[in-house]
Scaffold this motif. Structure first.
Motif, PDB file in Angstrom:
ATOM      1  N   LEU A 206       3.123   1.342   8.281  1.00 50.03           N
ATOM      2  CA  LEU A 206       3.963   0.871   7.178  1.00 50.03           C
ATOM      3  C   LEU A 206       3.105   0.276   6.064  1.00 50.03           C
ATOM      4  O   LEU A 206       3.369   0.509   4.876  1.00 50.03           O
ATOM      5  CB  LEU A 206       4.965  -0.166   7.682  1.00 50.03           C
ATOM      6  N   VAL A 207       2.084  -0.476   6.444  1.00 56.27           N
ATOM      7  CA  VAL A 207       1.175  -1.025   5.434  1.00 56.27           C
ATOM      8  C   VAL A 207       0.466   0.110   4.698  1.00 56.27           C
ATOM      9  O   VAL A 207       0.330   0.088   3.469  1.00 56.27           O
ATOM     10  CB  VAL A 207       0.152  -1.977   6.080  1.00 56.27           C
ATOM     11  N   CYS A 208       0.029   1.124   5.450  1.00 58.42           N
ATOM     12  CA  CYS A 208      -0.638   2.275   4.820  1.00 58.42           C
ATOM     13  C   CYS A 208       0.300   3.007   3.869  1.00 58.42           C
ATOM     14  O   CYS A 208      -0.142   3.522   2.827  1.00 58.42           O
ATOM     15  CB  CYS A 208      -1.157   3.230   5.891  1.00 58.42           C
ATOM     16  N   SER A 209       1.590   3.069   4.207  1.00 56.68           N
ATOM     17  CA  SER A 209       2.547   3.769   3.348  1.00 56.68           C
ATOM     18  C   SER A 209       2.752   3.063   2.011  1.00 56.68           C
ATOM     19  O   SER A 209       3.214   3.684   1.045  1.00 56.68           O
ATOM     20  CB  SER A 209       3.890   3.914   4.068  1.00 56.68           C
ATOM     21  N   THR A 210       2.422   1.776   1.942  1.00 53.50           N
ATOM     22  CA  THR A 210       2.565   1.043   0.685  1.00 53.50           C
ATOM     23  C   THR A 210       1.353   1.207  -0.232  1.00 53.50           C
ATOM     24  O   THR A 210       1.426   0.877  -1.407  1.00 53.50           O
ATOM     25  CB  THR A 210       2.765  -0.461   0.952  1.00 53.50           C
ATOM     26  N   MET A 211       0.251   1.723   0.316  1.00 53.64           N
ATOM     27  CA  MET A 211      -0.985   1.796  -0.464  1.00 53.64           C
ATOM     28  C   MET A 211      -0.896   2.709  -1.680  1.00 53.64           C
ATOM     29  O   MET A 211      -1.450   2.380  -2.738  1.00 53.64           O
ATOM     30  CB  MET A 211      -2.147   2.210   0.443  1.00 53.64           C
ATOM     31  N   PRO A 212      -0.228   3.881  -1.624  1.00 53.65           N
ATOM     32  CA  PRO A 212      -0.090   4.682  -2.848  1.00 53.65           C
ATOM     33  C   PRO A 212       0.657   3.942  -3.956  1.00 53.65           C
ATOM     34  O   PRO A 212       0.315   4.088  -5.140  1.00 53.65           O
ATOM     35  CB  PRO A 212       0.692   5.915  -2.375  1.00 53.65           C
ATOM     36  N   PHE A 213       1.667   3.154  -3.590  1.00 51.05           N
ATOM     37  CA  PHE A 213       2.391   2.367  -4.586  1.00 51.05           C
ATOM     38  C   PHE A 213       1.479   1.298  -5.197  1.00 51.05           C
ATOM     39  O   PHE A 213       1.520   1.058  -6.406  1.00 51.05           O
ATOM     40  CB  PHE A 213       3.614   1.708  -3.950  1.00 51.05           C
ATOM     41  N   LEU A 214       0.663   0.674  -4.332  1.00 47.07           N
ATOM     42  CA  LEU A 214      -0.262  -0.345  -4.837  1.00 47.07           C
ATOM     43  C   LEU A 214      -1.329   0.273  -5.725  1.00 47.07           C
ATOM     44  O   LEU A 214      -1.696  -0.302  -6.761  1.00 47.07           O
ATOM     45  CB  LEU A 214      -0.910  -1.071  -3.655  1.00 47.07           C
ATOM     46  N   ALA A 215      -1.829   1.452  -5.346  1.00 50.16           N
ATOM     47  CA  ALA A 215      -2.827   2.129  -6.165  1.00 50.16           C
ATOM     48  C   ALA A 215      -2.259   2.483  -7.537  1.00 50.16           C
ATOM     49  O   ALA A 215      -2.914   2.275  -8.569  1.00 50.16           O
ATOM     50  CB  ALA A 215      -3.329   3.387  -5.445  1.00 50.16           C
TER      51      ALA A 215
END
Length: 344
Positions: free
Chosen positions: A63-72
């Motif tokens: 779930l944390v990894c799935s948020t990384m594109p949004f953060l990028a």
């Protein structure tokens, strides 16, 4: 809101370095955690307490990894997006909010794994070596962390809290977004937060230090306990098991120290150091906070690597999946994930 007159201007470190880092973490973290989940699904017994904790840890990592594109995307283009736009809300809600909530899930599960490891060892030694207070402590609380039923209910409880906190935070943020006007998505409200966000951050910081001290005391107590055993008795073949449990708790302590401790030390300092009108210093402090947050998030990506390098059980399980099954393999499979030497 204090400092609302200041406009944030991200540097190249924010608009270039952070998106690149998050993109790399997303690729490595997604691959590593999916591979870890596959190994567990093929090799682990669903009745093992340690398996339950690890599966939930992998789920939180994904779930944390799935948020990384949004953060990028947020750090790369957030200073150009209009505040209140769909892309801004998606980056803030599905990126920042969900990421922070899941980050504390991983911290909680790591602490739980450490307690489970500690309870496993104490179970084998309390009858002869522990004092009455320690025995009562084990009977009242620690032994529950070894019970599969308790582990399932505990993890369900954690995810219910995650759901409630996430929905509440997103709903509240969506309502307040309509009441405030900012030119860009990368602004003071998102980066610093209002009273509610600061209160939630304070509660999260307090919980982290509680978990951090719990793991630290567990390691200290375990070290003293094993030292007494080594002086008074002959440990024999169980020595490697004790060393493995001690090492696993130490690894968890190192993860909490390296990845999470800097952020949680800086977070309260961040609010104290915020000046009234010095916008350049505010920009500087915000960027430090964002890079320390990235350090926290990186743990979800490097966790499979840590398991591969430090845990022999995980390494054997992974290698066995790429080899032709043998009679010895079938005999060994049932004992790969044991309670005595559970993996990180």
């Amino acid at each position: 809101m204090r400092n609302s007159t200041c406009a944030l201007h991200p540097s190249i470190a924010t608009t270039v370095a952070l998106p690149v880092i998050y993109s790399l973490l997303f690729i490595t973290g997604s691959f590593g955690n999916i591979l870890t989940a596959w190994v567990f699904s093929r090799q682990a017994s669903t009745k093992r307490t340690q398996y339950i904790y690890l599966v939930n840890l992998v789920a939180a990592n994904l779930l944390v990894c799935s948020t990384m594109p949004f953060l990028a995307g947020y750090f790369a283009k957030g200073h150009e997006w209009t505040y209140g736009s769909d892309v801004c809300r998606a980056a803030h809600h599905l990126g920042t909010i969900v990421m922070h909530v899941c980050m504390y899930v991983t911290i909680t599960i790591l602490c739980t794994i450490a307690l489970s490891q500690y309870a496993t060892l104490k179970k084998n030694n309390d009858a002869r070596h522990s004092q009455t207070i320690t025995k009562n402590l084990y009977k009242c609380g620690l032994q529950k962390f070894r019970q599969p039923k308790f582990a399932k209910y505990f993890c369900i409880f954690i995810w219910l809290i995650v759901l409630c906190v996430s929905v509440t935070a997103i709903t509240y943020d969506a309502r307040t977004t309509k009441e405030q006007i900012f030119h860009t998505c990368y602004n003071m409200k998102v980066e610093i937060g209002e009273f509610t966000a600061k209160t939630a951050a304070s509660v999260g910081t307090a919980c982290f230090f509680l978990f951090f001290l719990t793991v630290l005391l567990s390691y200290y107590s375990l070290s003293r306990h094993l030292s007494k055993i080594q002086k008074n008795t002959h440990i024999g073949q169980n020595h490697m098991i004790y060393r493995t449990v001690k090492r696993n708790i130490l690894v968890i302590q190192i993860i909490l120290t390296v990845c999470f401790l800097p952020y949680h030390i800086f977070r309260p300092i961040f609010y104290v150091l915020l000046p009234e009108e010095d916008c350049s210093r505010i920009n500087y402090l915000v960027e430090i906070k964002n890079f320390l947050t990235c350090l926290c998030v990186s743990r979800s990506s490097i966790d499979p690597v840590i398991s591969l390098l430090l845990d022999k059980t995980f390494k054997k399980s992974l290698s066995s999946l790429f080899k032709k099954p043998t009679p010895e393999y079938h005999q060994r499979r049932a004992d790969i994930f044991t309670e005595e030497t559970p993996p990180i």
